[in-house]
Design an enzyme around this catalytic site. Structure first.
Site, PDB file in Angstrom:
ATOM      1  N   TRP A  89       0.744  -1.108  -0.078  1.00 21.76           N
ATOM      2  CA  TRP A  89      -0.119   0.263   0.157  1.00 21.76           C
ATOM      3  C   TRP A  89       1.155   1.169  -0.111  1.00 21.76           C
ATOM      4  O   TRP A  89       1.795   1.404   0.733  1.00 21.76           O
ATOM      5  CB  TRP A  89      -1.078  -0.234   1.117  1.00 21.76           C
ATOM      6  N   GLN A  95       5.210   5.392  -3.770  1.00 22.05           N
ATOM      7  CA  GLN A  95       6.531   6.247  -3.993  1.00 22.05           C
ATOM      8  C   GLN A  95       7.578   5.751  -3.651  1.00 22.05           C
ATOM      9  O   GLN A  95       8.200   6.175  -3.393  1.00 22.05           O
ATOM     10  CB  GLN A  95       5.844   6.050  -1.636  1.00 22.05           C
ATOM     11  N   ASP A 117       1.200  -8.315   0.440  1.00 21.83           N
ATOM     12  CA  ASP A 117      -0.201  -8.684   0.623  1.00 21.83           C
ATOM     13  C   ASP A 117       0.249  -7.613  -0.664  1.00 21.83           C
ATOM     14  O   ASP A 117       0.726  -6.722  -0.722  1.00 21.83           O
ATOM     15  CB  ASP A 117      -0.883  -7.877   1.847  1.00 21.83           C
ATOM     16  N   TYR A 122      -4.872  -0.897  -5.102  1.00 22.47           N
ATOM     17  CA  TYR A 122      -3.489   0.095  -4.620  1.00 22.47           C
ATOM     18  C   TYR A 122      -2.570   0.865  -5.968  1.00 22.47           C
ATOM     19  O   TYR A 122      -2.473  -0.129  -6.848  1.00 22.47           O
ATOM     20  CB  TYR A 122      -2.390  -0.866  -3.790  1.00 22.47           C
ATOM     21  N   ASN A 190     -12.232  -6.288   1.499  1.00 25.42           N
ATOM     22  CA  ASN A 190     -11.712  -4.930   1.216  1.00 25.42           C
ATOM     23  C   ASN A 190     -12.872  -4.468   2.196  1.00 25.42           C
ATOM     24  O   ASN A 190     -11.058  -3.536   3.582  1.00 25.42           O
ATOM     25  CB  ASN A 190     -11.055  -4.500   0.572  1.00 25.42           C
ATOM     26  N   SER A 220     -11.082  -7.965   6.265  1.00 28.84           N
ATOM     27  CA  SER A 220     -10.415  -6.355   6.446  1.00 28.84           C
ATOM     28  C   SER A 220     -11.329  -5.680   6.357  1.00 28.84           C
ATOM     29  O   SER A 220     -12.478  -4.649   6.544  1.00 28.84           O
ATOM     30  CB  SER A 220      -9.573  -6.264   5.017  1.00 28.84           C
ATOM     31  N   ARG A 221     -11.580  -5.581   7.940  1.00 30.31           N
ATOM     32  CA  ARG A 221     -11.913  -4.094   8.207  1.00 30.31           C
ATOM     33  C   ARG A 221     -13.547  -4.610   8.889  1.00 30.31           C
ATOM     34  O   ARG A 221     -14.537  -3.568   9.060  1.00 30.31           O
ATOM     35  CB  ARG A 221     -11.842  -3.101   7.742  1.00 30.31           C
ATOM     36  N   GLN A 246      -7.843  -9.082   8.225  1.00 32.32           N
ATOM     37  CA  GLN A 246      -7.000  -7.726   8.360  1.00 32.32           C
ATOM     38  C   GLN A 246      -7.432  -6.836   8.789  1.00 32.32           C
ATOM     39  O   GLN A 246      -7.930  -5.916   8.606  1.00 32.32           O
ATOM     40  CB  GLN A 246      -6.572  -7.632   6.875  1.00 32.32           C
TER      41      GLN A 246
END
Length: 277
Positions: A89, A95, A117, A122, A190, A220-221, A246
């Site tokens: 991520w 970056q 992952d 992403y 997700n 996830s979440r 996750q």
């Protein structure tokens, strides 16, 4: 939750007594009651997922000889994952350059990390492409890797996001194409989707697993109640439940989740994202 019972013959024999007549009449009843208790204990242990003998060697955690990396089972599954995983991520396709991404993955892999992952969202799918290119370039054995991806935000169209059966199947196919893989090890939902019935989500995840597109699925979440609902649906219709959650460590929802899901064996999956440190 894993429970092991050490079973002995203690209590199977009738208590000693000086009155032979009473001993003869009570022994069969005592032995029968003891056997019944043993069967009850065995059934409870099996229902909790871990019935082991007294001298059974547990492999709940092991350490790599060359790297020192620790490995554990993912939830109730037999999948062995490293205690540390490398996430993509905001880094892969964002970056850092592709060269730096390759260096990071190489360092992680050579030091025992096997969990990598990513997600369809992403860098608009670019993270999956970079991850797949690195795996192909390095010629790492697919069986030595645990690759996970996440589905929810796939595109701008209304049918390209969410957890509908359509998007779960089509979204995972798209992820596999970008990753250049035949399957992923874990596919995550997700985030929760209030617009899709839970039965449809669980059935779709079961479908992609049965068709070899993923080995397991996770959340996830998700909240504790949402995970429990997924389990209930899976048990009711003989489908496949999630094996891991996750957690979002930024918002610290894991504490509430952990307290509310004590009856399930679900592993919290946390990855290291270099760009956030």
């Amino acid at each position: 939750m894993q429970v092991s019972f050490a079973c002995t013959d203690h209590g199977l024999k009738a208590p000693r007594t000086s009155e032979p007549n009473k001993q003869n009449t009570s022994s069969p009843n005592t032995a029968s009651a003891a056997r019944a208790r043993f069967r009850t204990v065995a059934l409870i242990a099996r229902s909790l997922g871990s019935f082991t003998h007294r001298h059974h060697i547990s492999l709940k955690e092991s350490t790599g000889k060359l790297t020192g990396m620790k490995y554990r089972n993912l939830g109730k599954s037999g999948l062995r994952v490293s205690c540390l995983g490398l996430g993509t991520w905001v880094t892969f396709g964002g970056q850092i350059s592709d060269e730096v991404a390759e260096q990071l993955m190489t360092i992680a892999y050579e030091n025992g990390v096997n969990l990598f992952d990513t997600a369809e969202v992403y860098s608009a799918g670019k993270a999956e492409i970079i991850l797949g290119n690195i795996i192909k370039k390095k010629c790492w054995r697919r069986s030595s890797l645990v690759i996970t991806t996440k589905l929810y935000w796939g595109g701008k169209a209304e049918t390209e996001r969410g957890l509908s059966r359509k998007h779960i199947i089509e979204g995972l196919k798209g992820s596999l194409q970008r990753l250049q893989l035949e399957y992923v090890d874990v596919v995550f939902a997700n985030r929760p989707d209030c617009n899709t019935p839970m039965e449809e989500i669980v059935r779709a995840m079961t479908h992609v697993i049965n068709h070899g597109m993923s080995m397991y699925w996770g959340t996830s979440r998700w909240s504790a109640m949402e995970i429990m609902e997924a389990y209930s649906v899976a048990r009711q219709f003989n489908l496949i439940p999630p094996v891991c959650e996750q957690a979002n460590i930024i918002y610290s929802r894991g504490i509430k989740w952990k307290c509310s899901c004590q009856s399930f064996t679900i592993r919290l999956v946390l990855e290291w994202f270099p760009g956030l440190l």
